[in-house]
Design a protein around this motif. Structure first.
Motif, PDB file in Angstrom:
ATOM      1  N   VAL A  29       0.835  -1.200   0.000  1.00 16.60           N
ATOM      2  CA  VAL A  29       0.000   0.000   0.000  1.00 16.60           C
ATOM      3  C   VAL A  29       0.874   1.256   0.000  1.00 16.60           C
ATOM      4  N   ILE A  30       1.914   1.271   0.831  1.00 17.76           N
ATOM      5  CA  ILE A  30       2.808   2.430   0.889  1.00 17.76           C
ATOM      6  C   ILE A  30       3.484   2.661  -0.454  1.00 17.76           C
ATOM      7  N   SER A  31       3.782   1.568  -1.179  1.00 13.89           N
ATOM      8  CA  SER A  31       4.451   1.687  -2.476  1.00 13.89           C
ATOM      9  C   SER A  31       3.628   2.443  -3.499  1.00 13.89           C
ATOM     10  N   GLY A  32       2.333   2.531  -3.274  1.00 11.99           N
ATOM     11  CA  GLY A  32       1.510   3.300  -4.197  1.00 11.99           C
ATOM     12  C   GLY A  32       1.688   4.797  -4.050  1.00 11.99           C
ATOM     13  N   PHE A  33       2.250   5.234  -2.924  1.00  4.45           N
ATOM     14  CA  PHE A  33       2.345   6.661  -2.651  1.00  4.45           C
ATOM     15  C   PHE A  33       3.787   7.125  -2.474  1.00  4.45           C
ATOM     16  N   VAL A  34       4.681   6.185  -2.236  1.00  2.00           N
ATOM     17  CA  VAL A  34       6.117   6.443  -2.225  1.00  2.00           C
ATOM     18  C   VAL A  34       6.692   5.569  -3.329  1.00  2.00           C
ATOM     19  N   ASN A  35       7.703   6.035  -4.016  1.00  2.00           N
ATOM     20  CA  ASN A  35       8.307   5.212  -5.064  1.00  2.00           C
ATOM     21  C   ASN A  35       8.549   3.803  -4.538  1.00  2.00           C
ATOM     22  N   ASN A  36       8.037   2.797  -5.249  1.00  2.00           N
ATOM     23  CA  ASN A  36       8.060   1.439  -4.699  1.00  2.00           C
ATOM     24  C   ASN A  36       9.474   0.900  -4.521  1.00  2.00           C
ATOM     25  N   THR A  37      10.418   1.325  -5.352  1.00  2.00           N
ATOM     26  CA  THR A  37      11.802   0.904  -5.170  1.00  2.00           C
ATOM     27  C   THR A  37      12.339   1.388  -3.832  1.00  2.00           C
ATOM     28  N   ALA A  38      12.081   2.637  -3.511  1.00  2.00           N
ATOM     29  CA  ALA A  38      12.537   3.188  -2.234  1.00  2.00           C
ATOM     30  C   ALA A  38      11.817   2.528  -1.065  1.00  2.00           C
ATOM     31  N   ALA A  39      10.519   2.266  -1.222  1.00  2.00           N
ATOM     32  CA  ALA A  39       9.752   1.642  -0.135  1.00  2.00           C
ATOM     33  C   ALA A  39      10.304   0.266   0.198  1.00  2.00           C
ATOM     34  N   VAL A  40      10.619  -0.528  -0.821  1.00  2.00           N
ATOM     35  CA  VAL A  40      11.163  -1.868  -0.580  1.00  2.00           C
ATOM     36  C   VAL A  40      12.560  -1.779   0.027  1.00  2.00           C
ATOM     37  N   ALA A  41      13.378  -0.849  -0.469  1.00  2.00           N
ATOM     38  CA  ALA A  41      14.731  -0.690   0.067  1.00  2.00           C
ATOM     39  C   ALA A  41      14.705  -0.370   1.555  1.00  2.00           C
ATOM     40  N   VAL A  42      13.794   0.512   1.970  1.00  2.00           N
ATOM     41  CA  VAL A  42      13.684   0.877   3.377  1.00  2.00           C
ATOM     42  C   VAL A  42      13.174  -0.296   4.205  1.00  2.00           C
ATOM     43  N   ALA A  43      12.298  -1.114   3.636  1.00  2.00           N
ATOM     44  CA  ALA A  43      11.641  -2.182   4.392  1.00  2.00           C
ATOM     45  C   ALA A  43      12.487  -3.439   4.541  1.00  2.00           C
ATOM     46  N   ILE A  44      13.483  -3.655   3.685  1.00  2.00           N
ATOM     47  CA  ILE A  44      14.248  -4.906   3.702  1.00  2.00           C
ATOM     48  C   ILE A  44      14.861  -5.205   5.080  1.00  2.00           C
ATOM     49  N   PRO A  45      15.590  -4.265   5.708  1.00  2.00           N
ATOM     50  CA  PRO A  45      16.176  -4.601   7.021  1.00  2.00           C
ATOM     51  C   PRO A  45      15.124  -4.962   8.061  1.00  2.00           C
ATOM     52  N   PHE A  46      14.027  -4.200   8.094  1.00  2.00           N
ATOM     53  CA  PHE A  46      12.971  -4.474   9.073  1.00  2.00           C
ATOM     54  C   PHE A  46      12.340  -5.840   8.826  1.00  2.00           C
ATOM     55  N   VAL A  47      12.085  -6.175   7.569  1.00  2.00           N
ATOM     56  CA  VAL A  47      11.452  -7.453   7.239  1.00  2.00           C
ATOM     57  C   VAL A  47      12.368  -8.619   7.599  1.00  2.00           C
ATOM     58  N   ILE A  48      13.666  -8.475   7.350  1.00  2.00           N
ATOM     59  CA  ILE A  48      14.615  -9.538   7.701  1.00  2.00           C
ATOM     60  C   ILE A  48      14.625  -9.764   9.211  1.00  2.00           C
TER      61      ILE A  48
END
Length: 606
Positions: free
Chosen positions: A122-141
């Motif tokens: 959902v956040i990727s729809g409003f923030v560039n999805n590449t940046a959203a995934v990059a920010v989320a990777i450490p937290f998800v791991i």
């Protein structure tokens, strides 16, 4: 087919070759395309070509058109979105939102997929999805470790749902921004799309993606992890302890009971000068100044060693920069294949690159060489020591995924200011006549004035290879249209598809776009195939918007390999996946989405 069209196709073939082979950096290929298409009309003015009747000047971009990619609204909008995303990342807003949803996840894999990856989608729809995934990777791991979920079960869903979520709005992905700009310039359509004009289809495929992973997809994912330790405290690292001058351990042996209790960790060996001794003989050797004792220790034990006056945690992995003393311990997984794979840790230059000292490697407790001589591999977890003031910069580096837990003190007033600015950008573009490029640039100005982004973000916050790629491929799209190449391909395809139901035509176009995206990139596919799709729509009397949206969605949701989309490349870089894992998980989803997307588009705009 005319000579002019043949020249355009030849340039496209060369471009596709270099995009696919990556023998040249992406930005070099892109700028080379731009220069080449600008130069072709001047080549046509050579004396031996002037009287041939070839119209290169009318078939290729003018100088102004050739440079228009640099100032195109799509290029400027993508650049502004990268900067806005940098402000959100710096504020810690996404990190805080992520931490707030942890109680909702519990220890359930299904809830993890629904809540965490769904939120990122959902956040990727409003923030560039590449940046959203990059920010989320450490937290998800880190969250996956907490609930006992292997990293390979979490990262592909994160990437795929980030891609799907990017299609909720015009600004979620550079692909949609570019496609909308191309459509606005075409006389067959000639208007910009609204912020949420294709949101119903985007929401549909996001829900399908979530249901796919909850039911079928999670069983197709491999079962691999990043490293040994499951939590920060339980993680064990191979580290080296230097015996300093004046230590009470000098003259004693490691076999002494007091020293065994003092060290606590498992002894792996001792290095004196250039000679290494295994654990058994090392235990009976009286210690001397400068001896290096290799141990297998937990994170807690390493922290005790850092605070000790009798041993120094050596940082020889990065040259002689002293020893760990008062910095924070950070667990990080290396993910840059070009930088790390097969290189000695001492040759990486951690301190120079990251202002962090590497002091240990997570492992099973065997070490035959000095840590400085160890060859790193993508996916290995390194223990770093860094000063508190250097932690924000360390978190922002794309070469490392930080796994340690940090209780960062975010400035809530700035955090919510960033969120308010981003919300204003989206609502202004949706509810006012202002185009998204204007509202995005206004948001960048507001973030800069309020110091939500810094001068460094203006350079490091933008993925410049994407910007240069857009600048290069946009003139190529102009050449496709002006030369008649797009019209020619459209007529050929229309002849082959005579008598087909329009829905089958859309599905065929979806497949072609998906395959081309895996060979080149999502943006290049859009530039090449949107004009072709428009010509096809004219020949078969299919609405232009339906054809263009099919290309756009297919280019933005191609899951067959890690090279077709940036977020796939990011999670592939963690080292937990094989190349074929993406096709195994993504091919069924691509088939489902082909049917669902094309059917929804035809039902709404056919």
């Amino acid at each position: 087919m005319t000579v002019e069209i043949s020249v355009v196709f030849a340039i496209i073939a060369v471009a596709l070759y270099f995009f696919a082979s990556q023998k040249l950096p992406l930005y070099v290929t892109s700028l080379g395309i731009m220069v080449l298409v600008i130069c072709v009309p001047f080549i046509g003015e050579l004396p031996w070509l002037r009287d041939t009747g070839l119209d290169f000047a009318g078939s290729f971009p003018t100088v102004e058109e050739g440079l228009s990619g640099l100032s195109n609204p799509a290029t400027v909008t993508v650049m502004a979105m990268f900067l806005l995303s940098a402000g959100i990342q710096r504020s810690g807003l996404m990190h805080v939102l992520g931490r707030k949803i942890v109680p909702l996840v519990g220890d359930s894999e299904v809830r993890f997929l629904l809540v965490v990856t769904g939120l990122v989608g959902v956040i990727s729809g409003f923030v560039n999805n590449t940046a959203a995934v990059a920010v989320a990777i450490p937290f998800v791991i880190e969250l996956s470790r907490r609930i006992g979920l292997k990293a390979s079960k979490a990262l592909i869903p994160l990437s795929f749902l980030g891609m799907l979520g990017g299609m909720l709005t015009v600004i979620g992905t550079s692909t949609s921004i570019l496609a909308v700009a191309i459509l606005a310039d075409l006389p067959q359509f000639g208007r910009p799309l609204g912020m949420f004009e294709f949101a119903p289809v985007g929401l549909l495929i996001l829900v399908i993606g979530l249901l796919y992973f909850v039911t079928v997809g999670r069983h197709l994912l491999p079962n691999r992890d990043l490293g040994g330790g499951e939590t920060d405290e339980d993680a064990q690292f191979v580290v080296e302890l230097r015996i300093p001058h004046g230590s009470e351990l000098v003259g004693n042996t490691l076999a002494d009971a007091d020293n065994v209790n003092y060290i606590g960790a498992d002894i792996l060996g001792l290095t004196r000068g250039d000679t290494r001794h295994d654990s058994e003989p090392a235990a009976t050797m009286p210690l001397e100044d400068g001896d290096i004792v290799t141990v297998h220790a937990t994170t807690r034990q390493v922290a005790d060693f850092v605070a000790s006056d009798h041993v120094h945690v050596a940082s020889d992995m990065d040259g002689n920069y002293g020893h760990a003393r008062e910095g924070h311990l950070v667990r990080a997984v290396v993910r840059n294949r070009w930088l790390f794979n097969g290189r000695r840790s001492a040759d990486i230059g951690f301190w120079r690159r990251y202002r962090a000292r590497p002091i240990g490697l997570e492992g099973s407790g065997t070490q035959d060489t000095r840590l400085a001589d160890t060859k790193l591999r993508v996916g290995e977890i390194v223990l770093l020591e860094a000063a508190e003031k250097d932690l924000p910069q360390l978190r922002s580096r794309p070469d490392l995924v930080l796994l340690s837990e940090f209780e960062d003190e975010f400035d809530r007033s700035r955090m919510w200011l960033v969120g308010s600015i981003m919300l204003a950008v989206v609502l202004s573009a949706a509810l006012t006549p202002l185009p998204i490029v204007v509202t995005a640039l206004a948001g960048v100005v507001l973030m800069a004035v309020s110091r939500c982004i810094t001068a460094e973000d203006l350079t490091s916050g933008v993925q410049w290879e994407i910007i240069f790629m857009l600048a290069g491929v946009i003139p190529l799209g102009i050449a496709m249209t002006k030369s008649g190449g797009a019209q020619w391909i459209g007529e050929v395809l229309a002849s082959a598809a005579t008598g087909w139901h329009p829905l089958l035509v859309l599905m065929a176009l979806y497949v072609v776009t998906t395959v081309l995206t895996e060979v080149v990139s999502n943006n290049a596919s859009v530039v090449i195939l949107v004009p072709v799709g428009v010509a096809l729509s004219t020949a078969l009397d299919i609405p232009v918007l339906a054809v263009a949206l099919t290309v756009m969605f297919a280019a933005s949701t191609s899951f067959l390999s890690p090279v077709g989309y940036q977020t796939n490349a990011m999670v592939f870089g963690t080292g937990v996946y094989k190349f074929t894992d993406f096709a195994k998980v993504g091919a069924p989803l691509n088939l489902i989405l082909m049917v669902a997307t094309c059917t929804a588009i035809w039902w709404m705009w056919g």
